[in-house]
Scaffold this motif. Structure first.
Motif, PDB file in Angstrom:
ATOM      1  N   ASP A  45       4.909 -30.324  -4.310  1.00 26.22           N
ATOM      2  CA  ASP A  45       3.913 -29.967  -3.311  1.00 26.22           C
ATOM      3  C   ASP A  45       2.974 -28.865  -3.781  1.00 26.22           C
ATOM      4  OD1 ASP A  45       6.137 -28.471  -3.485  1.00 26.22           O
ATOM      5  OD2 ASP A  45       6.234 -27.930  -1.368  1.00 26.22           O
ATOM      6  N   LEU A  46       3.030 -28.503  -5.066  1.00 26.40           N
ATOM      7  CA  LEU A  46       2.133 -27.474  -5.573  1.00 26.40           C
ATOM      8  C   LEU A  46       0.847 -28.114  -6.091  1.00 26.40           C
ATOM      9  CD1 LEU A  46       4.568 -25.187  -7.546  1.00 26.40           C
ATOM     10  CD2 LEU A  46       3.512 -24.746  -5.347  1.00 26.40           C
ATOM     11  N   ALA A  47      -0.252 -27.366  -6.000  1.00 23.23           N
ATOM     12  CA  ALA A  47      -1.521 -27.875  -6.506  1.00 23.23           C
ATOM     13  C   ALA A  47      -1.508 -27.849  -8.028  1.00 23.23           C
ATOM     14  CB  ALA A  47      -2.668 -27.038  -5.969  1.00 23.23           C
ATOM     15  N   ASP A  48      -2.274 -28.796  -8.630  1.00 18.78           N
ATOM     16  CA  ASP A  48      -2.262 -28.883 -10.086  1.00 18.78           C
ATOM     17  C   ASP A  48      -2.981 -27.697 -10.731  1.00 18.78           C
ATOM     18  OD1 ASP A  48      -0.759 -31.040 -10.283  1.00 18.78           O
ATOM     19  OD2 ASP A  48      -2.352 -32.455 -10.809  1.00 18.78           O
ATOM     20  N   ASP A  49      -4.167 -27.398 -10.242  1.00 19.89           N
ATOM     21  CA  ASP A  49      -4.956 -26.351 -10.877  1.00 19.89           C
ATOM     22  C   ASP A  49      -5.429 -25.353  -9.818  1.00 19.89           C
ATOM     23  OD1 ASP A  49      -4.980 -27.222 -13.589  1.00 19.89           O
ATOM     24  OD2 ASP A  49      -6.202 -28.913 -12.911  1.00 19.89           O
ATOM     25  N   THR A  50      -5.103 -24.088 -10.013  1.00 18.44           N
ATOM     26  CA  THR A  50      -5.666 -23.029  -9.171  1.00 18.44           C
ATOM     27  C   THR A  50      -6.420 -22.080 -10.093  1.00 18.44           C
ATOM     28  OG1 THR A  50      -3.616 -21.809  -9.368  1.00 18.44           O
ATOM     29  CG2 THR A  50      -3.851 -23.206  -7.436  1.00 18.44           C
ATOM     30  N   LYS A  51      -6.889 -20.961  -9.491  1.00 16.39           N
ATOM     31  CA  LYS A  51      -7.666 -20.044 -10.309  1.00 16.39           C
ATOM     32  C   LYS A  51      -6.796 -19.361 -11.352  1.00 16.39           C
ATOM     33  CE  LYS A  51     -11.844 -18.641  -7.960  1.00 16.39           C
ATOM     34  NZ  LYS A  51     -12.467 -17.696  -7.054  1.00 16.39           N
ATOM     35  N   LEU A  52      -5.557 -19.076 -10.976  1.00 15.29           N
ATOM     36  CA  LEU A  52      -4.697 -18.321 -11.884  1.00 15.29           C
ATOM     37  C   LEU A  52      -3.772 -19.217 -12.687  1.00 15.29           C
ATOM     38  CD1 LEU A  52      -3.655 -15.175  -9.850  1.00 15.29           C
ATOM     39  CD2 LEU A  52      -5.023 -15.282 -11.898  1.00 15.29           C
ATOM     40  N   PHE A  53      -3.367 -20.320 -12.087  1.00 12.72           N
ATOM     41  CA  PHE A  53      -2.376 -21.162 -12.757  1.00 12.72           C
ATOM     42  C   PHE A  53      -2.964 -22.526 -13.090  1.00 12.72           C
ATOM     43  CE2 PHE A  53       0.294 -18.084 -10.685  1.00 12.72           C
ATOM     44  CZ  PHE A  53       1.209 -17.804 -11.667  1.00 12.72           C
ATOM     45  N   GLN A  54      -2.486 -23.081 -14.207  1.00 12.96           N
ATOM     46  CA  GLN A  54      -3.004 -24.363 -14.673  1.00 12.96           C
ATOM     47  C   GLN A  54      -1.800 -25.194 -15.070  1.00 12.96           C
ATOM     48  OE1 GLN A  54      -4.385 -23.873 -18.576  1.00 12.96           O
ATOM     49  NE2 GLN A  54      -5.652 -25.700 -18.617  1.00 12.96           N
ATOM     50  N   ARG A  55      -1.759 -26.432 -14.594  1.00  6.97           N
ATOM     51  CA  ARG A  55      -0.617 -27.278 -14.951  1.00  6.97           C
ATOM     52  C   ARG A  55      -0.819 -27.842 -16.351  1.00  6.97           C
ATOM     53  NH1 ARG A  55       1.745 -32.644 -12.090  1.00  6.97           N
ATOM     54  NH2 ARG A  55       3.506 -32.802 -13.475  1.00  6.97           N
ATOM     55  N   ILE A  56       0.223 -27.811 -17.175  1.00  7.24           N
ATOM     56  CA  ILE A  56       0.083 -28.278 -18.556  1.00  7.24           C
ATOM     57  C   ILE A  56       1.160 -29.305 -18.872  1.00  7.24           C
ATOM     58  CG2 ILE A  56      -1.008 -26.196 -19.431  1.00  7.24           C
ATOM     59  CD1 ILE A  56       1.693 -25.342 -20.463  1.00  7.24           C
ATOM     60  N   ASP A  57       0.933 -30.071 -19.961  1.00  9.74           N
ATOM     61  CA  ASP A  57       1.925 -31.038 -20.433  1.00  9.74           C
ATOM     62  C   ASP A  57       3.019 -30.319 -21.217  1.00  9.74           C
ATOM     63  OD1 ASP A  57       0.344 -32.881 -19.334  1.00  9.74           O
ATOM     64  OD2 ASP A  57      -0.471 -33.659 -21.202  1.00  9.74           O
ATOM     65  N   SER A  58       4.088 -31.053 -21.541  1.00 16.25           N
ATOM     66  CA  SER A  58       5.188 -30.419 -22.273  1.00 16.25           C
ATOM     67  C   SER A  58       4.783 -30.107 -23.709  1.00 16.25           C
ATOM     68  CB  SER A  58       6.410 -31.322 -22.256  1.00 16.25           C
ATOM     69  OG  SER A  58       6.084 -32.563 -22.816  1.00 16.25           O
ATOM     70  N   THR A  59       3.833 -30.872 -24.264  1.00 16.63           N
ATOM     71  CA  THR A  59       3.301 -30.489 -25.567  1.00 16.63           C
ATOM     72  C   THR A  59       1.908 -29.934 -25.330  1.00 16.63           C
ATOM     73  OG1 THR A  59       2.534 -32.734 -25.792  1.00 16.63           O
ATOM     74  CG2 THR A  59       4.592 -32.181 -26.880  1.00 16.63           C
ATOM     75  N   TRP A  60       1.839 -28.616 -25.202  1.00 19.46           N
ATOM     76  CA  TRP A  60       0.574 -28.011 -24.801  1.00 19.46           C
ATOM     77  C   TRP A  60      -0.297 -27.755 -26.019  1.00 19.46           C
ATOM     78  CZ3 TRP A  60      -1.542 -22.927 -25.377  1.00 19.46           C
ATOM     79  CH2 TRP A  60      -2.696 -22.715 -24.617  1.00 19.46           C
ATOM     80  N   VAL A  61      -1.552 -28.157 -25.948  1.00 27.65           N
ATOM     81  CA  VAL A  61      -2.507 -27.798 -26.994  1.00 27.65           C
ATOM     82  C   VAL A  61      -3.570 -26.924 -26.355  1.00 27.65           C
ATOM     83  CG1 VAL A  61      -2.207 -29.680 -28.594  1.00 27.65           C
ATOM     84  CG2 VAL A  61      -3.610 -30.015 -26.598  1.00 27.65           C
ATOM     85  N   PRO A  62      -4.105 -25.953 -27.085  1.00 27.87           N
ATOM     86  CA  PRO A  62      -5.136 -25.074 -26.507  1.00 27.87           C
ATOM     87  C   PRO A  62      -6.376 -25.866 -26.148  1.00 27.87           C
ATOM     88  CG  PRO A  62      -4.302 -24.199 -28.562  1.00 27.87           C
ATOM     89  CD  PRO A  62      -3.742 -25.558 -28.437  1.00 27.87           C
ATOM     90  N   PHE A  63      -7.188 -25.293 -25.275  1.00 28.28           N
ATOM     91  CA  PHE A  63      -8.438 -25.928 -24.853  1.00 28.28           C
ATOM     92  C   PHE A  63      -9.306 -26.199 -26.085  1.00 28.28           C
ATOM     93  CE2 PHE A  63     -12.869 -25.554 -23.549  1.00 28.28           C
ATOM     94  CZ  PHE A  63     -12.912 -26.564 -22.617  1.00 28.28           C
ATOM     95  N   ASP A  64      -9.676 -27.478 -26.289  1.00 26.63           N
ATOM     96  CA  ASP A  64     -10.427 -27.846 -27.490  1.00 26.63           C
ATOM     97  C   ASP A  64     -11.851 -28.204 -27.101  1.00 26.63           C
ATOM     98  OD1 ASP A  64     -11.293 -28.589 -29.880  1.00 26.63           O
ATOM     99  OD2 ASP A  64      -9.643 -29.944 -30.345  1.00 26.63           O
ATOM    100  N   LEU A  65     -12.771 -27.266 -27.355  1.00 24.92           N
ATOM    101  CA  LEU A  65     -14.154 -27.457 -26.907  1.00 24.92           C
ATOM    102  C   LEU A  65     -14.832 -28.612 -27.635  1.00 24.92           C
ATOM    103  CD1 LEU A  65     -16.387 -26.137 -25.132  1.00 24.92           C
ATOM    104  CD2 LEU A  65     -17.140 -25.012 -27.197  1.00 24.92           C
ATOM    105  N   VAL A  66     -14.586 -28.720 -28.953  1.00 27.39           N
ATOM    106  CA  VAL A  66     -15.311 -29.711 -29.750  1.00 27.39           C
ATOM    107  C   VAL A  66     -14.937 -31.127 -29.328  1.00 27.39           C
ATOM    108  CG1 VAL A  66     -15.678 -30.561 -32.065  1.00 27.39           C
ATOM    109  CG2 VAL A  66     -15.502 -28.127 -31.681  1.00 27.39           C
ATOM    110  N   THR A  67     -13.613 -31.392 -29.226  1.00 24.57           N
ATOM    111  CA  THR A  67     -13.162 -32.730 -28.872  1.00 24.57           C
ATOM    112  C   THR A  67     -13.664 -33.136 -27.496  1.00 24.57           C
ATOM    113  OG1 THR A  67     -11.187 -32.142 -30.049  1.00 24.57           O
ATOM    114  CG2 THR A  67     -11.151 -34.204 -28.857  1.00 24.57           C
ATOM    115  N   ARG A  68     -13.517 -32.198 -26.522  1.00 22.65           N
ATOM    116  CA  ARG A  68     -13.896 -32.562 -25.152  1.00 22.65           C
ATOM    117  C   ARG A  68     -15.392 -32.793 -25.043  1.00 22.65           C
ATOM    118  NH1 ARG A  68     -10.010 -29.970 -20.662  1.00 22.65           N
ATOM    119  NH2 ARG A  68      -8.096 -30.576 -21.690  1.00 22.65           N
TER     120      ARG A  68
END
Lengths: 81, 140, 276
Positions: free
Chosen positions: C114-137
């Motif tokens: 029942d928790l939201a996926d993305d809030t201002k402070l918290f971000q839901r991530i996968d079990s294999t987390w990769v940093p935010f990739d600006l170029v790919t996105r």
């Protein structure tokens, strides 16, 4: 239909096929299978089957590689033979 | 000498098909890993498709797309165009092959969730051990 | 097992290679496969259907009953994958990972349905987390619309160039799969949900069968497009050409939907919580 180019591509296809079934790391098997599909696509383009070559380039080299890698990601990466 | 060259040129494509079929069957029979077996099945499939396409090819022929402009002025000579019928049959076969690949991979994922491995001999041993335990329980 | 395999393939392979001696020469225009049925198609596809690409004409008109069931086979494969893998039950032990954005600390929370996926402070991530990739996105975000327009072009231009419903549908699905890989499975599920993908593929198969039924309604055989000339206000030959376009659109929708559906199921192994 130039048979010299056909011979070269056919030999490359067979070499890649032997490589696909003999490499032990399944992730590189997935990538190499994409290369196999692309070589096959070239072979069909040489023989004048442009529609089949187009289909293979989008299906075999594109989507089925993604499916294979997704399945390997969800199972195990190593193989014993 | 020219005779031999002509013989080889007229047959080598079929030999390539047969070698690919042999590689596919070998992978299906003697590889233990299930993903390798699925890939062997796909190699077999592409070999069959290559066989159909090489049946339909013609010497000095163009791709099977006609001109739109001279549709009524010119009589079409069938020898100028590659046989389109095997292309149609194989085009659908390729797309069906990716669908069967999806089903086969989902079966492999399901087997991995059940047994924790993709090696066929280990899976067989686990099934045999389970059956033995079951028969011991039945005897008691 | 290896020895049995080698003996089997050597025996069967030598027989097969011996049998190639009886085959017609490679590229022989007078071989039996090139002289009977295909001659009719090459000579008459243009007067019959006014479609320059003979492969499209045979695929969607002469052999359209075949193609209809090929589309159904693809849909059935997607359905089989769904029935094998899809997991609706949420286990009690299921947890999800949340990353505190300012500090980078990862929290493991049980029963987080029942928790939201993305809030201002918290971000839901996968079990294999990769940093935010600006170029790919950024690159994939720029390239995806063009791939989709190319897919529509391939479907619409299948009459005159190589292409058609199968290829265009696969390219459309592949563009969306690229988006799902470069972003994440949850963000792609917000755009095309599982339900939308399934409805897309069902609508595709129904467009195909519906075109055939419409022909029945106007008093000719199933999938005989010539009778559609009454509602398309053209001659029967142009009506065939237009009906082939409808059929290709149906095939494209079905294939694109099934490709996306298969990717969702295989990449998350049926749980739809995290992708590749």
């Amino acid at each position: 239909m130039i048979w010299q180019i056909d011979v070269i591509i056919l030999v490359m296809v067979i070499i890649i096929a032997i490589g696909v079934i003999s490499i032990k790391n399944l992730l590189s098997v997935g990538i190499l299978f994409g290369a196999y599909s692309f070589m096959m696509c070239l072979l069909w383009a040489i023989m004048g089957a442009v529609d089949v070559a187009f289909t293979e380039a989008s299906v075999g080299a594109g989507v089925s590689t993604v499916f294979l890698i997704a399945a390997i990601f969800r199972t195990s990466r190593g193989s014993k033979d | 000498m020219d005779n031999y060259l002509f013989f080889i040129v007229s047959k080598f494509n079929y030999w390539g098909v047969m070698i690919l079929i042999m590689i596919g069957i070998y992978a299906i029979i003697s590889k233990q890993n299930l993903i390798k077996k699925i890939i062997g099945m796909n190699i077999f499939q592409t070999a069959i498709i290559l066989f159909y396409i090489s049946i339909g090819s013609k010497k000095n022929a163009s791709i099977p797309i006609l001109h739109h402009l001279n549709e009524h002025t010119q009589k079409i000579n069938p020898d100028d165009f590659v046989n389109p019928l095997p292309h149609v049959l194989m085009l659908t076969a390729i797309v069906v092959s990716v669908a069967t690949l999806g089903v086969a991979l989902s079966l492999a994922i399901k087997i991995y969730q059940q047994f924790g491995t993709l090696e066929e001999n280990i899976i067989n041993n686990k099934i045999a051990a389970d059956n033995n335990r079951q028969s011991v329980i039945d005897r008691l | 097992m290896k020895i049995i395999g080698i003996i089997t393939i050597l025996l069967s392979g030598s027989i097969m290679i011996y049998s190639t001696l009886d085959f017609p020469e490679w590229g022989d225009p007078l071989s039996p496969a090139n002289t009977h049925l295909s001659v009719y198609y090459i000579e008459n596809s243009m007067p019959d259907t006014s479609v320059p690409n003979i492969v499209t004409a045979i695929l969607a008109d002469y052999r359209s009953y075949d193609t209809m069931f090929e589309t159904t086979v693809i849909f059935a494969a997607g359905l089989a994958c769904f029935l094998l893998l899809r997991n609706f039950r949420k286990k009690k032990k299921e947890y999800s990972l949340y990353r505190h954005i300012p500090t980078g600390v990862t929290l493991k929370i049980k029963n987080s349905a029942d928790l939201a996926d993305d809030t201002k402070l918290f971000q839901r991530i996968d079990s294999t987390w990769v940093p935010f990739d600006l170029v790919t996105r950024t690159a994939s975000g720029l390239i995806v619309p063009f791939i989709q327009i190319f897919a529509l072009y391939v479907i619409a231009h299948g009459h005159h160039s190589p292409g058609g419903g199968f290829q265009g549908g696969v390219i459309f699905g592949a563009a969306f799969i690229l988006f799902a890989i470069s972003y994440s499975l949850r963000e792609s599920l917000k755009i095309i949900s599982e339900k939308t993908a399934v409805i897309l593929s069902c609508v595709g198969v129904m467009i195909y069968a519906g075109t055939g039924l419409l022909c029945l309604l106007f008093g000719s055989n199933f999938l005989n497009y010539g009778s559609l000339a009454q509602i398309l206000f053209t001659d029967p030959v142009s009506a065939r050409s237009l009906a082939i376009l409808f059929v290709e659109i149906g095939v494209g929708l079905a294939v694109a939907g099934v490709m996306i559906w298969l990717y969702y199921n295989i990449s998350s192994s049926g749980k739809y919580n995290q992708g590749l």
